[in-house]
Design an enzyme around this catalytic site. Structure first.
Site, PDB file in Angstrom:
ATOM      1  N   LYS A   1      24.543 -12.072 -25.803  1.00 24.71           N
ATOM      2  CA  LYS A   1      24.179 -12.575 -27.272  1.00 24.71           C
ATOM      3  C   LYS A   1      22.666 -12.475 -27.222  1.00 24.71           C
ATOM      4  CE  LYS A   1      23.254 -17.025 -28.283  1.00 24.71           C
ATOM      5  NZ  LYS A   1      21.976 -17.418 -28.715  1.00 24.71           N
ATOM      6  N   ASN A   2      21.899 -13.127 -26.252  1.00 23.71           N
ATOM      7  CA  ASN A   2      20.278 -13.103 -26.055  1.00 23.71           C
ATOM      8  C   ASN A   2      19.757 -11.791 -25.886  1.00 23.71           C
ATOM      9  OD1 ASN A   2      20.845 -15.547 -27.233  1.00 23.71           O
ATOM     10  ND2 ASN A   2      20.318 -16.551 -25.307  1.00 23.71           N
TER      11      ASN A   2
ATOM     12  N   ASP B   1      20.346 -23.194 -20.613  1.00 24.88           N
ATOM     13  CA  ASP B   1      21.522 -22.958 -21.275  1.00 24.88           C
ATOM     14  C   ASP B   1      22.751 -22.882 -20.572  1.00 24.88           C
ATOM     15  OD1 ASP B   1      20.161 -19.834 -23.190  1.00 24.88           O
ATOM     16  OD2 ASP B   1      19.859 -21.959 -23.279  1.00 24.88           O
TER      17      ASP B   1
ATOM     18  N   CYS C   1      15.374 -27.284 -34.590  1.00 30.20           N
ATOM     19  CA  CYS C   1      16.928 -27.250 -34.537  1.00 30.20           C
ATOM     20  C   CYS C   1      17.202 -28.311 -33.838  1.00 30.20           C
ATOM     21  CB  CYS C   1      17.294 -25.986 -33.955  1.00 30.20           C
ATOM     22  SG  CYS C   1      17.029 -25.759 -32.105  1.00 30.20           S
TER      23      CYS C   1
HETATM   24  C1  EPZ Z   1      15.574 -18.265 -25.911  1.00 30.73           C
HETATM   25  O1  EPZ Z   1      15.057 -19.051 -26.903  1.00 30.73           O
HETATM   26  C2  EPZ Z   1      16.783 -18.291 -25.913  1.00 30.73           C
HETATM   27  N1  EPZ Z   1      17.651 -17.679 -27.148  1.00 30.73           N
HETATM   28  C3  EPZ Z   1      17.599 -19.704 -25.923  1.00 30.73           C
HETATM   29  O2  EPZ Z   1      19.035 -19.667 -25.751  1.00 30.73           O
HETATM   30  C4  EPZ Z   1      17.133 -20.266 -24.408  1.00 30.73           C
HETATM   31  O3  EPZ Z   1      17.620 -21.715 -24.363  1.00 30.73           O
HETATM   32  C5  EPZ Z   1      15.544 -20.305 -24.439  1.00 30.73           C
HETATM   33  O4  EPZ Z   1      15.097 -18.874 -24.593  1.00 30.73           O
HETATM   34  C6  EPZ Z   1      14.871 -20.697 -23.048  1.00 30.73           C
HETATM   35  O5  EPZ Z   1      15.596 -19.912 -22.003  1.00 30.73           O
HETATM   36  C7  EPZ Z   1      17.305 -16.376 -27.310  1.00 30.73           C
HETATM   37  O6  EPZ Z   1      16.830 -15.694 -26.387  1.00 30.73           O
HETATM   38  C8  EPZ Z   1      17.661 -15.798 -28.656  1.00 30.73           C
HETATM   39  P1  EPZ Z   1      11.517 -20.136 -25.835  1.00 30.73           P
HETATM   40  P2  EPZ Z   1      13.662 -19.051 -27.512  1.00 30.73           P
HETATM   41  O7  EPZ Z   1      10.580 -19.619 -26.614  1.00 30.73           O
HETATM   42  O8  EPZ Z   1      12.811 -17.745 -27.150  1.00 30.73           O
HETATM   43  C9  EPZ Z   1       8.327 -23.730 -26.440  1.00 30.73           C
HETATM   44  C10 EPZ Z   1      21.171 -20.301 -26.371  1.00 30.73           C
HETATM   45  O9  EPZ Z   1      21.764 -21.291 -26.172  1.00 30.73           O
HETATM   46  N2  EPZ Z   1       7.693 -22.721 -27.200  1.00 30.73           N
HETATM   47  O10 EPZ Z   1      11.662 -19.475 -24.406  1.00 30.73           O
HETATM   48  O11 EPZ Z   1      13.477 -19.571 -28.844  1.00 30.73           O
HETATM   49  C11 EPZ Z   1       9.588 -23.988 -27.074  1.00 30.73           C
HETATM   50  O12 EPZ Z   1       9.597 -25.003 -27.837  1.00 30.73           O
HETATM   51  C12 EPZ Z   1      19.722 -20.154 -26.845  1.00 30.73           C
HETATM   52  O13 EPZ Z   1      21.658 -19.199 -26.325  1.00 30.73           O
HETATM   53  C13 EPZ Z   1       6.503 -23.299 -27.833  1.00 30.73           C
HETATM   54  O14 EPZ Z   1       6.058 -24.305 -27.944  1.00 30.73           O
HETATM   55  O15 EPZ Z   1      12.990 -20.309 -26.562  1.00 30.73           O
HETATM   56  C14 EPZ Z   1      10.516 -24.485 -25.798  1.00 30.73           C
HETATM   57  O16 EPZ Z   1      10.266 -25.864 -25.450  1.00 30.73           O
HETATM   58  C15 EPZ Z   1      19.365 -21.860 -27.229  1.00 30.73           C
HETATM   59  N3  EPZ Z   1       5.788 -22.188 -28.757  1.00 30.73           N
HETATM   60  C16 EPZ Z   1      10.102 -23.648 -24.485  1.00 30.73           C
HETATM   61  O17 EPZ Z   1       8.463 -23.129 -25.108  1.00 30.73           O
HETATM   62  C17 EPZ Z   1       6.151 -20.947 -28.767  1.00 30.73           C
HETATM   63  O18 EPZ Z   1       5.554 -20.027 -29.474  1.00 30.73           O
HETATM   64  C18 EPZ Z   1      10.741 -22.321 -24.389  1.00 30.73           C
HETATM   65  O19 EPZ Z   1      11.122 -21.509 -25.705  1.00 30.73           O
HETATM   66  C19 EPZ Z   1       7.576 -20.479 -28.064  1.00 30.73           C
HETATM   67  C20 EPZ Z   1       8.141 -21.447 -27.575  1.00 30.73           C
END
Ligand code: EPZ
Length: 420
Positions: free
Chosen positions: A22-23, A305, A117
């Site tokens: 998916k990701n 995850d 979310c």
């Molecule tokens: C990706 O989400 C995945 N989704 C998530 O999978 C996964 O849990 C996550 O990476 C961490 O590995 C997809 O790839 C579609 P991040 P993403 O940006 O990119 C903070 C699932 O279950 N952050 O790596 O949205 C954020 O709040 C899903 O399949 C900022 O503060 O996660 C978080 O605490 C859930 N500012 C941390 O960084 C930003 O601009 C990591 O988030 C971006 C992120």
């Protein structure tokens, strides 16, 4: 609303094939916006978030054709809209990955801010910081982010924290920017590496994907691509845990050990036998399960995850396990539901202490987010009696017919039309 009803007790056995990731599929589908023409993607998983992305690309004017056995064809020669509306983005925050491609190729984008979310606030400040560094004018108003850029230029961007979709968005934007871009503190997830592989097949010049330092030399134009999506490492990990907690013997086909090292290491530490076989992994859990301590980290660390799924395994282990969630601020929504089933779990901030083994009894439980719903299904597999998991659309957003896969391994699991 649909529910899933599970009668616990079956030991899983047999073999199962993991679906496409998916990701990986979500950013790769979005990358079709970087060129004009017909791209063909194979092994695309049949799940909610992918259908949402296909709908979004259709809204932007692309023509989407899906073929049986997971082929999606995207023709972007008719893309004429650059707005990702609120009602789509609110159902899937990963829609944000159209921001980079639209800005890079069309010079503008208007994307609803994803908002929070269930698992956290999940801002996109890093995505926007990077696009601004590449020369985009950013405007935030009415719950939307609007970007404008005649042509993006290369930049050196250092992420304040590791962000998977942030890295993906900026890698795609930089692919068409004028000049050289460096992404420092980039995410190393296999899905980032896979996206770079697809972009390079489209004519991009990206090096270092899979490491913390990614460099991109922008090109004038990219061309359509044909590509088969890698297997889903989180679905694979979920199936490994399902076999482990039911003390089963299962061959999980098409899962890449190099994407699951941290998960397999923890399964082995828990006393589970995991061995490579036939291009997959065979998992056997004969002996009692031992407690494990986990701290979620960006790849190659233990994936956030898989935290909820491992919490179920910890309820079966003899002793105390400590699980620390370092990535998201609210990713313990499965805890109260597991406690209702009899789990002994204590929450202290971002740390959870699980004592086991405890007898789990079937109950009516509520899914809240994707991986929490998977953990409730796993708990139902080992609980005494019947478990009814409600709001299963959360599960269907991120898994390709997980209930069907578990049933094929001998689990007593079926769907029912819920009352709600
Ligand atoms: C990706 O989400 C995945 N989704 C998530 O999978 C996964 O849990 C996550 O990476 C961490 O590995 C997809 O790839 C579609 P991040 P993403 O940006 O990119 C903070 C699932 O279950 N952050 O790596 O949205 C954020 O709040 C899903 O399949 C900022 O503060 O996660 C978080 O605490 C859930 N500012 C941390 O960084 C930003 O601009 C990591 O988030 C971006 C992120």
């Amino acid at each position: 609303m649909q529910n899933i009803v599970i009668k616990g007790g079956a030991r899983l056995s047999g073999e199962v094939r993991v679906s496409g990731s998916k990701n990986a599929a979500l950013p790769i589908l979005a990358s079709s916006l970087l060129c004009s023409g017909r791209s063909i993607y194979r092994n695309v998983p049949a799940l909610g978030d992918v259908r949402t992305m296909q709908r979004l690309l259709g809204d932007l004017g692309a023509k989407i054709t899906t073929r049986p056995a997971g082929t999606t064809i995207v023709d972007t020669s008719t893309v004429d809209n650059v707005e990702a509306p609120y009602d789509l983005v609110k159902t899937m925050r990963a829609s944000v990955v159209v921001l980079g491609p639209l800005t890079a190729r069309h010079g503008r984008a208007r994307v609803s801010l994803p908002g929070g979310c269930a698992i956290g606030a999940r801002p996109i400040d890093q995505h926007l910081k990077g696009l601004a560094a590449m020369g985009a004018k950013i405007e935030l108003a009415h719950g939307y982010v609007t970007t404008r850029a005649r042509r993006l230029h290369g930049a050196t961007i250092a992420f304040d924290m590791v962000t998977v979709t942030g890295t993906e968005n900026l890698m795609m934007a930089a692919a068409l920017a004028d000049g050289h871009t460096t992404l420092e503190n980039a995410a190393r997830e296999p899905e980032v590496e896979e996206l770079a592989r697809v972009l390079n097949k489209m004519g991009a010049r990206i090096r270092g994907a899979g490491t913390h330092l990614i460099t991109i030399d922008g090109v004038e134009e990219l061309h359509p691509v044909e590509h088969a999506i890698i297997p889903d490492r989180i679905e694979a990990g979920t199936l490994l845990v399902a076999a482990a907690v039911t003390r089963g013997n299962v061959l999980v086909r098409d899962c890449l050990l190099e994407h699951l090292e941290a998960v397999v290491a923890k399964l082995r530490a828990a006393g589970v036998d995991v061995t490579p076989e036939d291009g997959g992994l065979r998992v056997r859990a004969k002996a009692d399960l031992k407690p494990v301590d986990i701290s979620t980290q960006p790849f190659p660390g233990f994936p956030t995850d898989m935290q909820a799924q491992f919490m179920v395994l910890a309820t079966r282990a003899k002793g105390q396990s400590v699980l620390i969630e370092t990535i998201f601020e609210n990713r313990f929504m499965h805890v109260p539901e597991l406690q209702r089933m009899g789990a002994d779990i204590q929450v202290e901030g971002r740390t959870v202490i699980v004592r086991g083994p405890t007898k789990l009894t079937g109950a009516q439980v509520m899914a809240t987010d994707l991986r929490a719903s998977a953990s409730l299904v796993l708990a139902g597999l080992v609980a005494e009696g019947k478990t009814e998991v409600r709001r299963i659309y959360h599960l269907d957003r991120g898994y390709d017919r997980l209930d069907k896969k578990l049933r094929a391994l001998g689990a007593d699991v079926r769907r029912s039309k819920g009352g709600l």
